[in-house]
Design an enzyme around this catalytic site. Sequence first.
Site, PDB file in Angstrom:
ATOM      1  N   THR A 261      -6.333   7.848  -5.658  1.00  0.00           N
ATOM      2  CA  THR A 261      -6.351   7.847  -4.196  1.00  0.00           C
ATOM      3  C   THR A 261      -5.622   9.058  -3.615  1.00  0.00           C
ATOM      4  OG1 THR A 261      -6.440   5.435  -4.147  1.00  0.00           O
ATOM      5  CG2 THR A 261      -5.734   6.532  -2.133  1.00  0.00           C
TER       6      THR A 261
ATOM      7  N   GLU B 140       0.822  -1.205   0.000  1.00  0.00           N
ATOM      8  CA  GLU B 140       0.000   0.000   0.000  1.00  0.00           C
ATOM      9  C   GLU B 140       0.861   1.262   0.000  1.00  0.00           C
ATOM     10  OE1 GLU B 140      -2.781  -0.796  -1.067  1.00  0.00           O
ATOM     11  OE2 GLU B 140      -4.215  -0.421   0.549  1.00  0.00           O
TER      12      GLU B 140
END
Length: 309
Positions: A184, A131
Amino acid sequence: MESIRVYAPATVANVACGFDIFGFAVNRPGDEVVLTKKASPGIVIKEITGDEGRLPKEVAKNTAGIAILKYLEFIGQPDQGFELSLHKDMPLGSGLGSSAASAVAGVFAVNELMGKPLSQKELLPFAMEGERVACGSAHADNVGPSLLGGFVVIRSYDPLDIIQLPTPTDLYASIVHPQIEVNTKDARRILEREITLGKTITQMGNVAGLVAGLLTADYDLIGRSLVDVIVEPARSILIPQFQEVKAAALGAGALGCSISGSGPSLFALSKGEETANQVALAMSKAFNSVGIDSESYVSQINQQGPMIR
């Protein structure tokens, strides 16, 4: 065992009121990794499918690759070689934890091939490194549920403390992914850095209410608690037709509806599969009414996490 094929599920993060602390896994879509031992050192990413050529094959920049690399370093086997194939079965930038599913599938696979020296929960920090590569933040609200299954709460990051909550058996998620993309990093950039005491208190009440609703199988309480007064108002402007799609979901019987992760996918929770199917259809129709194509998925909460195929 010299080779393994692992599927890891998509996830819904934030779950309305729980920004960066809530997440749950669904049955589909998901990502698949095929990992094979090789005699020579180093990790080689042989192929990536389903990404339209957009994902890097450089190990240190690939979410599955870096998770495997960090894992091997931790267990003291940095020279063990692997060949990796990654098959993406969900859109990039969908808000469904695409990068997390790849990282989870990769680290779960390598742990199996190395004889399972670590427990499933102990694999979490390595998946989180995936991530970090994907969006600059090693958050756990996608990798947590994808790895562990079910509905998870990230109580703390320092130290890392993750709790799995039981969910009612008749709770279903409807997910609709419109054919648009939200980055994101962009979605994080527009968030307020300071919030009022009043909003904080409202959000805390909804967080507590959602946890209580899940624990007691109180569907009405779950619905009343699926309200986000902090993140949704900012991020919803990035998603065309958001208010109309949310209204369509609630009109079709959903308990609540909000943004999945950073979007553009939207999720709704419903009591019963029949209602969840009706909700998914209503949400898709609302997008289609303005010419936005979409994909929809209906699923119970996935309690298993990654699986060997």
